[in-house]
Design a protein around this motif. Structure first.
Motif, PDB file in Angstrom:
ATOM      1  N   TYR A   6       3.554   0.739  -9.152  1.00 36.63           N
ATOM      2  CA  TYR A   6       3.854  -0.157  -8.035  1.00 36.63           C
ATOM      3  C   TYR A   6       5.322  -0.546  -7.976  1.00 36.63           C
ATOM      4  O   TYR A   6       5.947  -0.862  -8.992  1.00 36.63           O
ATOM      5  N   SER A  25       1.938  -5.829   2.755  1.00 37.20           N
ATOM      6  CA  SER A  25       1.641  -4.486   2.249  1.00 37.20           C
ATOM      7  C   SER A  25       0.557  -3.813   3.079  1.00 37.20           C
ATOM      8  O   SER A  25      -0.327  -4.459   3.648  1.00 37.20           O
ATOM      9  N   ALA A  50       2.257   2.697  -5.119  1.00 37.89           N
ATOM     10  CA  ALA A  50       1.185   1.766  -4.756  1.00 37.89           C
ATOM     11  C   ALA A  50       0.652   0.981  -5.944  1.00 37.89           C
ATOM     12  O   ALA A  50       0.659   1.440  -7.092  1.00 37.89           O
ATOM     13  N   ALA A 104      -1.015   6.990  -5.912  1.00 37.17           N
ATOM     14  CA  ALA A 104      -0.257   5.762  -6.168  1.00 37.17           C
ATOM     15  C   ALA A 104       1.146   6.078  -6.663  1.00 37.17           C
ATOM     16  O   ALA A 104       2.119   5.415  -6.277  1.00 37.17           O
TER      17      ALA A 104
END
Length: 488
Positions: free
Chosen positions: A85, A173, A120, A115
């Motif tokens: 992230y 987001s 993510a 991700a």
């Protein structure tokens, strides 16, 4: 098709991780299309004693979202993976299904690969009543009334609000919801019912159409096995059904299949249960097909070996005892023993810990999904009828859960969610062509932003596992389509 090592381990634990051994009785590997283990249809390639690496988090969830006077809450498990992230990145929310959640997929599955590419945050929320997210002191029939897909979707909506409020950086987001199998259907339904909560969904192998008599399931199994293999099974089952007609035949079946208790062919429910117990592991080999585990190839290599001097029934017996049930001491098929196990409502009971009682309840009250031998040309005979399943609902949960009740519940579910034509945008429906569950999923594009991807030669939820260099090109292409969908 070829699989990565993790996929192979997944198949091994699906088929052999339930406690059976050569010194124990053999029990079925599937139950209503669901592996008999604590993780359900979408289980990670880990043993039942898998230890999560990510921290376990708990959210105070409402027991009943639709009764304002009921203020009770329960602890709902969730995992968060920050590894990839970066601030401003999207949130990938994976919904748990009809089994315990683990952190495997958001750490090591395809969702983790996505991700990494999109920076993510990945999150998984365990489904109410499964694993350790149980709202009530036990799972009595009265307490199970809070177990439904509608309550589960509201859980997810409330959880999204909580996470956004708890982590202000997520307020702007983009959210994408993921799921596989039952939770794949949930992912599509979440996007449908709460379009403002998430921006899109990936609904892998999601059976979005409820069906009382799911006779097409074994139809896909037969097609995936191929004509020759299915014909050999059909002849074997025909010979077996001929033996079921006489007491002498019952004794032959006892001896041939090493039954744990003597067969009484006049006990219709136990005969049904026996035939389902023999059919399930073949269905499992198709549903979770692997070139290195129990597979279509392994089943058919036994059944089509006409040069071994055995009759089709003798090969079928060999398949059951030596290949599918691993040389177990005896084959357990007793109907009332199965019913008595699923009637147990304590949190510590086997049927609750493995999720079998909960899933049985959901099939009786929402989905049906009963895999019968209702097709006229079924190679598995015709001793797994629909009334065998409605009888289970009545015997386990009470007389009000009868055939009429189940059929009305299935109709209500399809009316509420739209069956194979849900009103959704920005959803992708990946399915494997050999997966029997694809018959209840979306197989044609619904609109410009809702895509159906049928991956030829692949099985249940295969797109959800980590990519491998050995993946067939259609699987690789499917993941690329999913990646494009994540950018919408």
């Amino acid at each position: 098709m070829k699989f990565s090592l993790l996929n192979v381990l997944f198949i091994v634990f699906i088929l052999y991780g339930t406690g059976s051994s050569s010194s124990s009785s053999a029990r079925r590997l599937l139950f209503r299309g669901r592996p008999v283990n604590r993780y359900g249809m979408l289980r990670p390639p880990v043993p039942d004693n898998y230890v999560n690496t990510l921290a376990e988090n708990w959210y105070n969830q409402r027991v009943d979202h639709f009764n304002t006077s009921d203020t009770r809450t329960f602890k709902q498990l969730y995992f968060v993976n920050h590894e990839h992230y970066k601030t401003g990145g999207p949130v990938f929310l994976m919904l748990g299904g009809e089994g315990a959640s683990s952190d495997y997929f958001i750490r090591s599955g395809a969702i983790a690969t996505y991700a990494k590419k999109f920076n993510a945050l990945t999150v998984e929320l365990e489904h109410r009543y499964y694993g350790r997210s149980v709202p009530t002191v036990d799972l009595s029939v009265d307490n199970l009334r809070y177990l439904s897909s509608e309550q589960a979707l509201k859980d997810a909506e409330q959880f999204v609000q909580f996470l956004v409020a708890d982590r202000l950086a997520l307020a702007n987001s983009k959210w994408i919801v993921f799921g596989g199998s039952y939770s794949g259907a949930l992912a599509a339904w979440f996007r449908e019912k709460y379009p403002n909560a998430v921006n899109g969904a990936v609904a892998s192998s999601g059976p979005v159409e409820a069906r009382y008599d799911f006779k097409e399931y074994l139809g896909v199994v037969s097609q995936s096995l191929g004509t020759d293999c299915s014909n050999q099974i059909r002849e074997a089952v025909h010979q077996l059904e001929a033996q079921l007609k006489t007491p002498e035949g019952w004794q032959s079946i006892d001896k041939e299949l090493k039954l744990c208790t003597p067969l009484n062919g006049s006990d219709t429910a136990s005969v049904n249960n026996l035939m389902e117990t023999l059919t399930d592991p073949i269905a499992s080999a198709v549903q979770y097909n692997s070139s290195n585990g129990n597979s279509i190839g392994r089943v058919c290599s036994v059944m089509t070996n006409t040069k071994d001097g055995r009759t089709p029934l003798e090969r079928y017996v060999k398949l059951q005892l030596q290949v599918l049930h691993g040389g177990s001491k005896c084959l357990d098929y007793d109907y009332m023993k199965m019913i008595d196990e699923i009637r147990q409502s304590s949190k510590t009971s086997t049927s609750v810990r493995t999720g079998m009682r909960q899933w049985t309840y959901q099939t009786c009250t929402e989905f049906g999904y009963y895999q019968t031998t209702g097709l006229p040309d079924s190679p598995f005979g015709h001793n797994i009828p629909i009334d065998y399943f409605s009888k289970q609902c009545t015997d386990i949960f009470g007389k009000q859960f009868n055939a009429d009740y189940i059929q009305k519940a299935v109709q209500t579910t399809n009316t509420y969610y739209g069956g194979v034509k849900p009103t959704v945008t920005k959803v992708v429906f990946p399915n494997g062509s050999t997966d029997p569950w694809h018959a209840l999923s979306v197989l044609k594009d619904l609109n410009n932003s809702t895509r159906a991807v049928l991956i030829h030669g692949t099985s249940h939820c295969v797109d959800m596992y980590a990519p491998s260099a050995n993946d067939p090109h259609e699987l690789t292409d499917a993941r690329q389509t999913i990646e494009k969908q994540l950018q919408l």
